[in-house]
Write a protein that holds these residues in place. Sequence first.
Motif, PDB file in Angstrom:
ATOM      1  N   LYS A   3      -0.118  12.712 -25.551  1.00  0.00           N
ATOM      2  CA  LYS A   3      -0.817  11.616 -25.465  1.00  0.00           C
ATOM      3  C   LYS A   3      -0.876  11.249 -27.115  1.00  0.00           C
ATOM      4  N   GLY A   4      -0.584   9.711 -27.313  1.00  0.00           N
ATOM      5  CA  GLY A   4      -0.795   9.229 -28.726  1.00  0.00           C
ATOM      6  C   GLY A   4       0.424   9.596 -29.356  1.00  0.00           C
TER       7      GLY A   4
ATOM      8  N   ARG B  32       5.146   7.349 -26.860  1.00  0.00           N
ATOM      9  CA  ARG B  32       5.421   5.834 -26.986  1.00  0.00           C
ATOM     10  C   ARG B  32       6.941   5.513 -26.918  1.00  0.00           C
ATOM     11  N   MET B  33       7.747   6.667 -26.771  1.00  0.00           N
ATOM     12  CA  MET B  33       9.126   6.096 -26.817  1.00  0.00           C
ATOM     13  C   MET B  33       9.545   6.086 -25.330  1.00  0.00           C
ATOM     14  N   PHE B  34       8.649   6.464 -24.400  1.00  0.00           N
ATOM     15  CA  PHE B  34       8.889   6.429 -22.950  1.00  0.00           C
ATOM     16  C   PHE B  34       9.198   4.828 -22.373  1.00  0.00           C
ATOM     17  N   GLU B  35       8.385   3.955 -22.917  1.00  0.00           N
ATOM     18  CA  GLU B  35       8.544   2.647 -22.814  1.00  0.00           C
ATOM     19  C   GLU B  35      10.053   2.128 -22.865  1.00  0.00           C
ATOM     20  N   ARG B  36      10.492   2.552 -24.039  1.00  0.00           N
ATOM     21  CA  ARG B  36      11.824   2.079 -24.424  1.00  0.00           C
ATOM     22  C   ARG B  36      12.703   2.843 -23.491  1.00  0.00           C
ATOM     23  N   PHE B  37      12.474   4.072 -23.304  1.00  0.00           N
ATOM     24  CA  PHE B  37      13.677   4.958 -22.470  1.00  0.00           C
ATOM     25  C   PHE B  37      13.638   4.255 -21.149  1.00  0.00           C
ATOM     26  N   ASP B  38      12.301   4.184 -20.607  1.00  0.00           N
ATOM     27  CA  ASP B  38      12.072   3.375 -19.298  1.00  0.00           C
ATOM     28  C   ASP B  38      12.971   2.174 -18.994  1.00  0.00           C
ATOM     29  N   ARG B  39      12.995   1.215 -19.844  1.00  0.00           N
ATOM     30  CA  ARG B  39      13.693   0.124 -19.871  1.00  0.00           C
ATOM     31  C   ARG B  39      14.985   0.117 -19.719  1.00  0.00           C
ATOM     32  N   ALA B  40      15.481   1.069 -20.621  1.00  0.00           N
ATOM     33  CA  ALA B  40      17.038   1.421 -20.911  1.00  0.00           C
ATOM     34  C   ALA B  40      17.563   1.989 -19.773  1.00  0.00           C
TER      35      ALA B  40
ATOM     36  N   VAL C 216       4.371   5.359  -8.999  1.00  0.00           N
ATOM     37  CA  VAL C 216       5.736   5.645  -9.401  1.00  0.00           C
ATOM     38  C   VAL C 216       6.058   5.764 -10.923  1.00  0.00           C
ATOM     39  N   GLU C 217       5.329   4.799 -11.665  1.00  0.00           N
ATOM     40  CA  GLU C 217       5.566   4.939 -13.042  1.00  0.00           C
ATOM     41  C   GLU C 217       5.069   6.119 -13.801  1.00  0.00           C
ATOM     42  N   GLN C 218       3.705   6.440 -13.067  1.00  0.00           N
ATOM     43  CA  GLN C 218       3.172   7.600 -13.505  1.00  0.00           C
ATOM     44  C   GLN C 218       3.936   9.053 -13.299  1.00  0.00           C
ATOM     45  N   GLN C 219       4.708   9.144 -12.067  1.00  0.00           N
ATOM     46  CA  GLN C 219       5.496  10.162 -11.910  1.00  0.00           C
ATOM     47  C   GLN C 219       6.869  10.067 -12.650  1.00  0.00           C
ATOM     48  N   VAL C 220       7.403   8.822 -13.082  1.00  0.00           N
ATOM     49  CA  VAL C 220       8.451   8.786 -13.735  1.00  0.00           C
ATOM     50  C   VAL C 220       8.150   9.327 -15.134  1.00  0.00           C
ATOM     51  N   TYR C 221       7.056   8.894 -15.664  1.00  0.00           N
ATOM     52  CA  TYR C 221       6.521   9.526 -16.970  1.00  0.00           C
ATOM     53  C   TYR C 221       6.375  10.778 -17.030  1.00  0.00           C
ATOM     54  N   ASP C 222       5.507  11.331 -16.009  1.00  0.00           N
ATOM     55  CA  ASP C 222       5.722  13.023 -16.022  1.00  0.00           C
ATOM     56  C   ASP C 222       6.879  13.399 -16.000  1.00  0.00           C
ATOM     57  N   SER C 223       7.866  13.032 -15.247  1.00  0.00           N
ATOM     58  CA  SER C 223       9.250  13.766 -15.317  1.00  0.00           C
ATOM     59  C   SER C 223       9.970  13.462 -16.591  1.00  0.00           C
ATOM     60  N   TYR C 224       9.580  12.270 -17.269  1.00  0.00           N
ATOM     61  CA  TYR C 224      10.353  12.062 -18.496  1.00  0.00           C
ATOM     62  C   TYR C 224       9.618  13.368 -19.503  1.00  0.00           C
ATOM     63  N   LEU C 225       8.464  13.646 -19.443  1.00  0.00           N
ATOM     64  CA  LEU C 225       7.876  14.540 -20.337  1.00  0.00           C
ATOM     65  C   LEU C 225       8.541  15.921 -19.994  1.00  0.00           C
TER      66      LEU C 225
ATOM     67  N   MET D  39      16.919  12.200 -28.386  1.00  0.00           N
ATOM     68  CA  MET D  39      16.486  11.196 -27.569  1.00  0.00           C
ATOM     69  C   MET D  39      16.747   9.715 -28.091  1.00  0.00           C
ATOM     70  N   GLY D  40      16.684   9.620 -29.638  1.00  0.00           N
ATOM     71  CA  GLY D  40      16.973   8.409 -29.942  1.00  0.00           C
ATOM     72  C   GLY D  40      18.495   7.972 -29.788  1.00  0.00           C
ATOM     73  N   LEU D  41      19.152   9.051 -30.048  1.00  0.00           N
ATOM     74  CA  LEU D  41      20.752   8.868 -29.679  1.00  0.00           C
ATOM     75  C   LEU D  41      20.950   8.435 -28.322  1.00  0.00           C
ATOM     76  N   TYR D  42      20.378   9.068 -27.246  1.00  0.00           N
ATOM     77  CA  TYR D  42      20.557   9.157 -25.836  1.00  0.00           C
ATOM     78  C   TYR D  42      20.133   7.618 -25.728  1.00  0.00           C
ATOM     79  N   ILE D  43      18.997   6.969 -26.186  1.00  0.00           N
ATOM     80  CA  ILE D  43      18.618   5.739 -25.688  1.00  0.00           C
ATOM     81  C   ILE D  43      19.472   4.798 -26.298  1.00  0.00           C
ATOM     82  N   ASP D  44      19.913   4.859 -27.756  1.00  0.00           N
ATOM     83  CA  ASP D  44      20.926   4.059 -28.289  1.00  0.00           C
ATOM     84  C   ASP D  44      22.048   3.929 -27.281  1.00  0.00           C
ATOM     85  N   PHE D  45      22.413   4.983 -26.756  1.00  0.00           N
ATOM     86  CA  PHE D  45      23.711   4.834 -25.649  1.00  0.00           C
ATOM     87  C   PHE D  45      23.274   3.966 -24.645  1.00  0.00           C
ATOM     88  N   LEU D  46      22.219   4.121 -24.006  1.00  0.00           N
ATOM     89  CA  LEU D  46      21.759   3.583 -22.849  1.00  0.00           C
ATOM     90  C   LEU D  46      21.389   1.861 -23.210  1.00  0.00           C
TER      91      LEU D  46
END
Length: 272
Positions: free
Chosen positions: A142-143, A148-156, A206-215, A226-233
């Motif tokens: 948390k925090g 914070r990276m989740f939002e960017r990952f989720d969108r990409a 669903v968004e909460q489940q996706v966030y839990d899965s992401y972590l 993760m930064g390199l992965y999101i850059d690719f996405l």
Amino acid sequence: MKLGTLVKPLLITGLIIAGPAMAAPSAQQVLAASPVDDIVERYPAMMSEGIREGLKRSPQLPPMVADTIGYVVSNSFRAADIEQQIVKNLERDLSGKQLEAVEGWYKTPVARKISAVEIAASDPAAWQQMQAKAAELGKKYKGTDRARMFERFDRAARATESAVDTTIAVQLGLATAMAAFSPDSANYDELKRKIENQRNAIRGVVEQQVYDSYLHTYEKISMQEMGLYIDFLESGPGSAFSKTVTQSIQQAITDPIESIGNQMARFLAPQK
């Protein structure tokens, strides 16, 4: 030596050498380099398990009937069909250069490491472990930058967007089957409208489940990786690949839903 006798062998040799180097990978080769084919292989089991568990929560259905429906669903989706749909759409939507760039990413050590954790997380057996650790991981991160990276990952990755659409499709199939037990049986269009009206509520869950899965999935992946992965996405080829794959899976899953729901409704309809 005549000029023609020299040029011809050089041209042929040049074509032999340049041909393989210039040839773009096929969509099938790109899919094999990615984790998508391994994850898709688990989709019929995931769909069946999800629907079976959903039905078992309903007091209207005996567990045996829920198991039967789960069996019907698992035999209505074939991983090979879903994969074929993805390959077909990749061939249509991505250029040779884009396919080459995607394959190049998935052959890197970072991509292979990330692919391995994604495949492991897609196994239905990992779900319980993921749910059990959700609260702990949520508190731990948390925090943080990872949170914070989740939002960017989720969108990409279009993760929540795709999961919401799939959830609605599955719920529509379930509702169509359950309508056979209701005296106020609704038709398909009415059921679809009712479920679509719940999209915002479904998205929150669903968004909460996706966030839990992401972590859980990427816990052992560093922030740099993760930064390199999101850059690719977010890149042109990565975005095109992700969009086509998610839409293809969505299409392969949702297209048969209405038919399966109607079949189950007829099967479950009380005899009069």
